[in-house]
Scaffold this motif. Sequence first.
Motif, short mmCIF file in Angstrom:
data_model
loop_
_atom_site.label_atom_id
_atom_site.label_comp_id
_atom_site.label_asym_id
_atom_site.label_seq_id
_atom_site.Cartn_x
_atom_site.Cartn_y
_atom_site.Cartn_z
N GLY A 131 10.10 -70.64 -50.40
CA GLY A 131 10.61 -71.55 -51.42
C GLY A 131 9.79 -71.48 -52.69
N LEU A 132 8.47 -71.37 -52.55
CA LEU A 132 7.59 -71.22 -53.71
C LEU A 132 7.94 -69.94 -54.47
CD1 LEU A 132 3.77 -71.79 -53.80
CD2 LEU A 132 4.75 -69.75 -54.80
N HIS A 133 8.14 -68.85 -53.73
CA HIS A 133 8.50 -67.57 -54.36
C HIS A 133 9.82 -67.68 -55.12
CE1 HIS A 133 9.26 -63.29 -54.88
NE2 HIS A 133 10.42 -63.45 -54.26
N GLU A 134 10.82 -68.30 -54.48
CA GLU A 134 12.14 -68.40 -55.10
C GLU A 134 12.13 -69.32 -56.32
OE1 GLU A 134 14.48 -69.70 -51.83
OE2 GLU A 134 14.29 -67.78 -50.75
N ALA A 135 11.19 -70.27 -56.36
CA ALA A 135 11.10 -71.18 -57.51
C ALA A 135 10.22 -70.63 -58.62
CB ALA A 135 10.56 -72.54 -57.04
N SER A 136 9.61 -69.47 -58.40
CA SER A 136 8.67 -68.92 -59.37
C SER A 136 9.35 -67.89 -60.28
CB SER A 136 7.50 -68.25 -58.64
OG SER A 136 7.92 -67.01 -58.07
N ASP A 137 8.60 -67.43 -61.28
CA ASP A 137 9.09 -66.38 -62.17
C ASP A 137 9.10 -65.02 -61.49
OD1 ASP A 137 9.31 -68.29 -64.15
OD2 ASP A 137 7.31 -67.88 -64.97
N ARG A 138 8.57 -64.95 -60.27
CA ARG A 138 8.51 -63.69 -59.53
C ARG A 138 9.68 -63.53 -58.56
NH1 ARG A 138 3.54 -61.08 -59.30
NH2 ARG A 138 1.95 -62.00 -60.64
N ARG A 139 10.67 -64.40 -58.66
CA ARG A 139 11.74 -64.38 -57.66
C ARG A 139 12.50 -63.05 -57.62
NH1 ARG A 139 13.69 -67.38 -61.98
NH2 ARG A 139 12.69 -69.26 -61.14
N ALA A 140 12.51 -62.31 -58.75
CA ALA A 140 13.20 -61.01 -58.77
C ALA A 140 12.42 -59.95 -58.01
CB ALA A 140 13.44 -60.56 -60.21
N GLY A 141 11.11 -60.19 -57.81
CA GLY A 141 10.29 -59.26 -57.03
C GLY A 141 10.42 -59.55 -55.55
N GLY A 142 9.70 -58.80 -54.76
CA GLY A 142 9.81 -58.96 -53.31
C GLY A 142 8.96 -60.09 -52.77
N PHE A 143 9.42 -60.66 -51.65
CA PHE A 143 8.60 -61.60 -50.87
C PHE A 143 8.19 -60.85 -49.62
CE2 PHE A 143 8.06 -64.67 -47.45
CZ PHE A 143 7.17 -65.57 -48.02
N VAL A 144 6.91 -60.55 -49.49
CA VAL A 144 6.40 -59.76 -48.38
C VAL A 144 5.50 -60.63 -47.52
CG1 VAL A 144 5.09 -57.71 -47.70
CG2 VAL A 144 6.53 -57.66 -49.76
N ALA A 145 5.82 -60.73 -46.24
CA ALA A 145 5.05 -61.60 -45.33
C ALA A 145 4.36 -60.75 -44.27
CB ALA A 145 5.97 -62.62 -44.68
N ILE A 146 3.15 -61.15 -43.92
CA ILE A 146 2.42 -60.48 -42.84
C ILE A 146 1.67 -61.53 -42.05
CG2 ILE A 146 0.50 -59.97 -44.41
CD1 ILE A 146 -0.06 -57.48 -42.68
N ASN A 147 1.78 -61.47 -40.73
CA ASN A 147 1.05 -62.38 -39.86
C ASN A 147 -0.24 -61.69 -39.44
OD1 ASN A 147 0.03 -63.92 -37.70
ND2 ASN A 147 2.06 -64.63 -37.14
N CYS A 148 -1.34 -62.14 -40.00
CA CYS A 148 -2.62 -61.48 -39.78
C CYS A 148 -3.10 -61.60 -38.34
CB CYS A 148 -3.67 -62.05 -40.74
SG CYS A 148 -3.24 -61.86 -42.49
N ALA A 149 -2.60 -62.61 -37.61
CA ALA A 149 -3.03 -62.80 -36.22
C ALA A 149 -2.25 -61.89 -35.27
CB ALA A 149 -2.83 -64.25 -35.82
N ALA A 150 -1.13 -61.34 -35.73
CA ALA A 150 -0.27 -60.56 -34.84
C ALA A 150 -0.58 -59.07 -34.88
CB ALA A 150 1.19 -60.79 -35.22
N ILE A 151 -1.52 -58.65 -35.73
CA ILE A 151 -1.81 -57.22 -35.91
C ILE A 151 -3.24 -56.95 -35.47
CG2 ILE A 151 -1.98 -55.34 -37.61
CD1 ILE A 151 0.10 -56.89 -39.27
N PRO A 152 -3.46 -55.96 -34.62
CA PRO A 152 -4.83 -55.64 -34.18
C PRO A 152 -5.75 -55.37 -35.37
CG PRO A 152 -3.21 -54.42 -32.89
CD PRO A 152 -2.46 -55.07 -34.01
N GLU A 153 -7.03 -55.73 -35.21
CA GLU A 153 -7.99 -55.60 -36.31
C GLU A 153 -8.04 -54.18 -36.87
OE1 GLU A 153 -11.91 -57.05 -35.67
OE2 GLU A 153 -11.25 -59.02 -34.90
N ASN A 154 -7.97 -53.18 -35.98
CA ASN A 154 -8.11 -51.80 -36.44
C ASN A 154 -6.89 -51.31 -37.22
OD1 ASN A 154 -6.61 -51.89 -34.05
ND2 ASN A 154 -7.06 -49.76 -33.55
N LEU A 155 -5.79 -52.06 -37.18
CA LEU A 155 -4.58 -51.67 -37.91
C LEU A 155 -4.33 -52.56 -39.12
CD1 LEU A 155 -2.08 -51.00 -34.96
CD2 LEU A 155 -3.48 -49.34 -36.23
N LEU A 156 -5.00 -53.72 -39.18
CA LEU A 156 -4.70 -54.69 -40.23
C LEU A 156 -5.03 -54.16 -41.62
CD1 LEU A 156 -3.66 -57.48 -40.92
CD2 LEU A 156 -5.95 -58.40 -40.50
N GLU A 157 -6.14 -53.41 -41.75
CA GLU A 157 -6.50 -52.88 -43.06
C GLU A 157 -5.42 -51.93 -43.58
OE1 GLU A 157 -10.11 -50.47 -45.38
OE2 GLU A 157 -10.24 -50.85 -43.22
#
Length: 460
Positions: free
Chosen positions: A190-216
Motif C-alpha cells: 500500500g505504501l508503494h502504491e501510494a508513493s511516486d514510485r508506484r510505476a516501478g516494481g515492488f520487490v519483496a524478499i523474506n530474509c528468514a526464508a532464505i539460507p544465510e549462504n544464499l541470502l547475499e
Amino acid sequence: MMSERPSLLIVEDDAGLQAQLKWAYDDFDVTVVGDKASALAAMRAIEPEVVTLDLGLPPDPDGTSEGFAVLDAIMTMRPQTKVIVASGHGARESALTAIARGAYDFYQKPVDIEELGLIVRRAFKLARIEAENRALAARVGSDHRVLGGMITAAPEMLRVARTIERVAGTNVSVMLLGASGTGKELLARGLHEASDRRAGGFVAINCAAIPENLLESELFGHEKGAFTGAVKTTEGKIEQAHGGTLFLDEVGDIPLPLQVKLLRFLQERVIERIGGRKPIAVDTRIVCATHQNLEAMIVDGRFREDLWYRLAEIVVKIPSLAERPGDPVLLARAFLQRFAAELNLPAKGFAGDALTAIDRWAWPGNVRELENRVKRAAIMADGKLVTAEDLDLTSHSDEAELPLNLKAARENADRHVIRHALARSEGNISSTARLLGISRPTLYDLLKQYDLQGEGGAAR
C-alpha cells in the motif's frame, strides 16, 4: 427501454386463468407461459424476481413431475428467485415438498386472486430486501478498505494507514513492527502504491526464508562464474527494485556480515554483485518489517545499531487483530465472500454462534489465522451459514484484563460492545441500536460520548 416495473413470471397452462392472472397484476411487468421450455426461456430472458408456478403442467397436467422439474431448474439457474407454487386437488403434500425444494410459498386452486396478490407482493418485498442485503454484502470490505486494500474499521489500524499515507510521498525508510500475520506486506504494498514510485516494481524478499549462504546472492546478485553453479550473471532483489520499492520482511534475520554490506548500500546507494568489481548505482526505497524486538537484539549485539537508524527513519507499530475490535467480523465476512465465489461454495454468511465466537477469539495467529479458519469453514459448512463448529472455535476465549476502576471498566465495556455491534450490523445505526437494545438517539449520544463517530464508515 427496459421496464422499471418488477418482473413477474406466471407459469400456467390454463388459458382462462392465464388471462385472469395477467390482468390482475397491472403494476408488474407480467410474462405468461404455459410449459417448461417456455418457462426456462423466460427465466433466462427476463430473470424475474418472482414466479407463480402451476405444478400441473403438460405433458403431466394431472401430476406434478413437470412442475417440479421447472422448480428445480429455476432454483439451479437463479436460486434467489421467489417461486410461489400452485397445486390443485388440495395436494398440500406436494406444496410442502415444493417448499422443501426451494419454493418461497404456495397457494391452492381454485385461485383467490386477492389472496394470491398478497403473497406475490410479499414475495417482491422480500426479494428487494434480499437484493439490498446482497449489495451490502458485496460492499463488505469496500466501505472499509484503506491503504493497500486492507479491511479495517478500527481506529488503531486507521491511524497506521494514515501514518503510512503521510510518509508514502517521501523517500524515507520505513520499519513496520508487528506480529506475524498482521498484514505487514499488505501495508508495504500500500505504501508503494501510494508513493511516486508506484510505476516501478515492488520487490519483496523474506530474509528468514532464505539460507544465510544464499541470502547475499538473492539481495545483491552475482556475476557469471562467481561461484559453482553461477552459470549466468543474475541481478539481485535490490537491483530488481530500481525505481521502485524493496520490501525486506523479517529483516532481523539478516546475518551480521550481510548487515554491513546492506548498510553500505544505504549510505552510498551503490552495490557490487558477488564476484563483481564494478559499483552499480541503484535507486530503490527500502521498507522493512519484523516481528522481533530489534532494540533488544542491538543490546545483545545481534543487530547493528547504525543499520537500525538507517532502516527505521519512520517506525510504524501494527496492532494485532485482537487489538482491533470489530475487525475480525469485517474480515471474516470479506474472506467468506471471496472463498465462496472462488471455490463455488454454498456458504453465504455466518450463524450467530459463529459471529460470537469470532468476536471472542483471541486470534493468536492474527489475520492469517482468521483467513485460514474461514477458508476451511467455507469448505466444510453443510449449509449456507458457517457455524462456530465449522470454524473449529471454542465457545470462549481468554478475557482481557479490565481496569480496576469501575468507571473506566464500564467505559471500556461500553466501547467494546458498541464497536462490535457496529461491525456486526455493518455500520447500520438502526440495526446496531436493536442489537444493543437501545434507541437510536441513545446510540447517537453514546457514539458522541465515546468519540466513536465515523469509526465504521458512514452511518446508515
